[in-house]
Design a protein around this motif. Structure first.
Motif, mmCIF file in Angstrom:
data_model
loop_
_atom_site.group_PDB
_atom_site.id
_atom_site.type_symbol
_atom_site.label_atom_id
_atom_site.label_comp_id
_atom_site.label_asym_id
_atom_site.label_seq_id
_atom_site.Cartn_x
_atom_site.Cartn_y
_atom_site.Cartn_z
ATOM 1 N N SER A 136 1.862 -1.386 1.648
ATOM 2 C CA SER A 136 3.281 -1.851 2.120
ATOM 3 C C SER A 136 4.126 -1.295 0.647
ATOM 4 O O SER A 136 5.283 -1.053 0.612
ATOM 5 C CB SER A 136 3.568 -3.274 2.260
ATOM 6 O OG SER A 136 2.828 -3.949 0.993
ATOM 7 N N ASP A 137 3.390 -1.267 -0.536
ATOM 8 C CA ASP A 137 4.150 -0.759 -1.627
ATOM 9 C C ASP A 137 4.442 0.789 -1.506
ATOM 10 O O ASP A 137 5.409 1.166 -2.421
ATOM 11 C CB ASP A 137 2.994 -0.837 -2.633
ATOM 12 C CG ASP A 137 2.730 -2.346 -3.038
ATOM 13 O OD1 ASP A 137 3.691 -3.088 -2.862
ATOM 14 O OD2 ASP A 137 1.617 -2.654 -3.753
ATOM 15 N N ILE A 161 -0.340 4.050 -5.692
ATOM 16 C CA ILE A 161 0.503 3.330 -4.681
ATOM 17 C C ILE A 161 0.262 3.601 -3.335
ATOM 18 O O ILE A 161 -0.045 4.604 -2.917
ATOM 19 C CB ILE A 161 1.999 3.666 -5.001
ATOM 20 C CG1 ILE A 161 2.441 3.431 -6.388
ATOM 21 C CG2 ILE A 161 2.886 2.733 -4.027
ATOM 22 C CD1 ILE A 161 3.775 3.969 -6.866
ATOM 23 N N GLU A 201 -0.258 5.580 -11.598
ATOM 24 C CA GLU A 201 -0.236 4.419 -10.855
ATOM 25 C C GLU A 201 -0.795 4.814 -9.428
ATOM 26 O O GLU A 201 -0.263 5.766 -8.886
ATOM 27 C CB GLU A 201 1.108 3.665 -10.630
ATOM 28 C CG GLU A 201 1.592 3.087 -11.982
ATOM 29 C CD GLU A 201 3.039 2.808 -11.722
ATOM 30 O OE1 GLU A 201 3.265 1.532 -11.257
ATOM 31 O OE2 GLU A 201 3.934 3.384 -12.305
#
Length: 222
Positions: free
Chosen positions: A202-203, A199, A197
């Motif tokens: 804001s995550d 990222i 993933e």
């Protein structure tokens, strides 16, 4: 008088029996996972009577229940599922989902709930978000081919583009929940990677300052 009372009670009990019988439905249903794989030997519990029946080798079951009754489906390795009975339903369908517990897939198979084992495993991998990275030779090879928007510079992965400041622009690396450095990437076999993933924004705020340049989150096969 006593005879009349007895006759009345017998008639009343007969009426109640017939009325109750009229409200009873014989229903047929099927329990599946991933919309197509039959779940075998699952317990189907009629909520109103507590009667339990089991699904056969096709995932099919039959039982008697009341109108607007509920059937509770329970099988090891899966979340509990409730089927609402409707009078006009030709066949009731229970769509189970794997429980979010360690080795749920193995538990379901070992308990004899799955006969189509290979198809089940293939769909379990697909729905879990796992990908097959075995065709790649290294982690960086995966990044180059699967994530072309990312940059690789001096052995580092850059998510947001090079910074105009002197500080590093490299994304942070997380493997199975542990923050680590780039040297750890060379020790990961592509065949052992379940999920990658990226990222950012804001995550990545949950990582605090360390998430400023984004995070490459890697989950390996347990």
């Amino acid at each position: 008088m006593k005879l009349k009372k007895v006759i009345f009670l017998l008639a009343l009990s007969q009426f109640i029996f017939l009325f109750t019988k009229a409200q009873t439905l014989l229903v047929t249903g099927k329990v599946v996972v991933f919309d197509s794989i039959p779940v075998v030997n699952a317990n189907v519990i009629v909520k109103s009577t507590k009667e339990t029946v089991k699904t056969n080798h096709l995932g099919v079951f039959k039982c008697e229940c009341n109108e607007k009754d509920k059937l509770i489906v329970i099988a090891k390795g899966f979340n509990k599922y409730t089927i609402k009975v409707k009078k006009k339903s030709n066949e009731l369908i229970g769509k189970l989902k794997l429980a979010k517990i360690p080795k749920a897939e193995e538990i379901a198979i070992n308990k004899g709930h799955i006969l189509m084992i290979e198809s089940f495993k293939e769909l379990a991998k697909k729905y879990s978000g796992q990908k097959d990275y075995s065709k790649y030779t290294s982690f960086m090879d995966i990044i180059r081919n699967e994530f072309p928007t990312l940059q690789i510079s001096n052995g580092e992965i850059i998510i947001r583009g090079k910074s105009s400041f002197y500080g590093s622009s490299a994304a942070n690396i997380e493997i199975d929940g542990v923050m680590t450095d780039y040297s750890a990437l060379s020790n990961i076999s592509p065949t052992n990677i379940a999920k990658i993933e990226i990222i950012k924004g804001s995550d990545a705020a949950i990582y605090g300052v360390r998430g400023g340049n984004g995070v490459v989150k890697i989950t390996t096969k347990k």
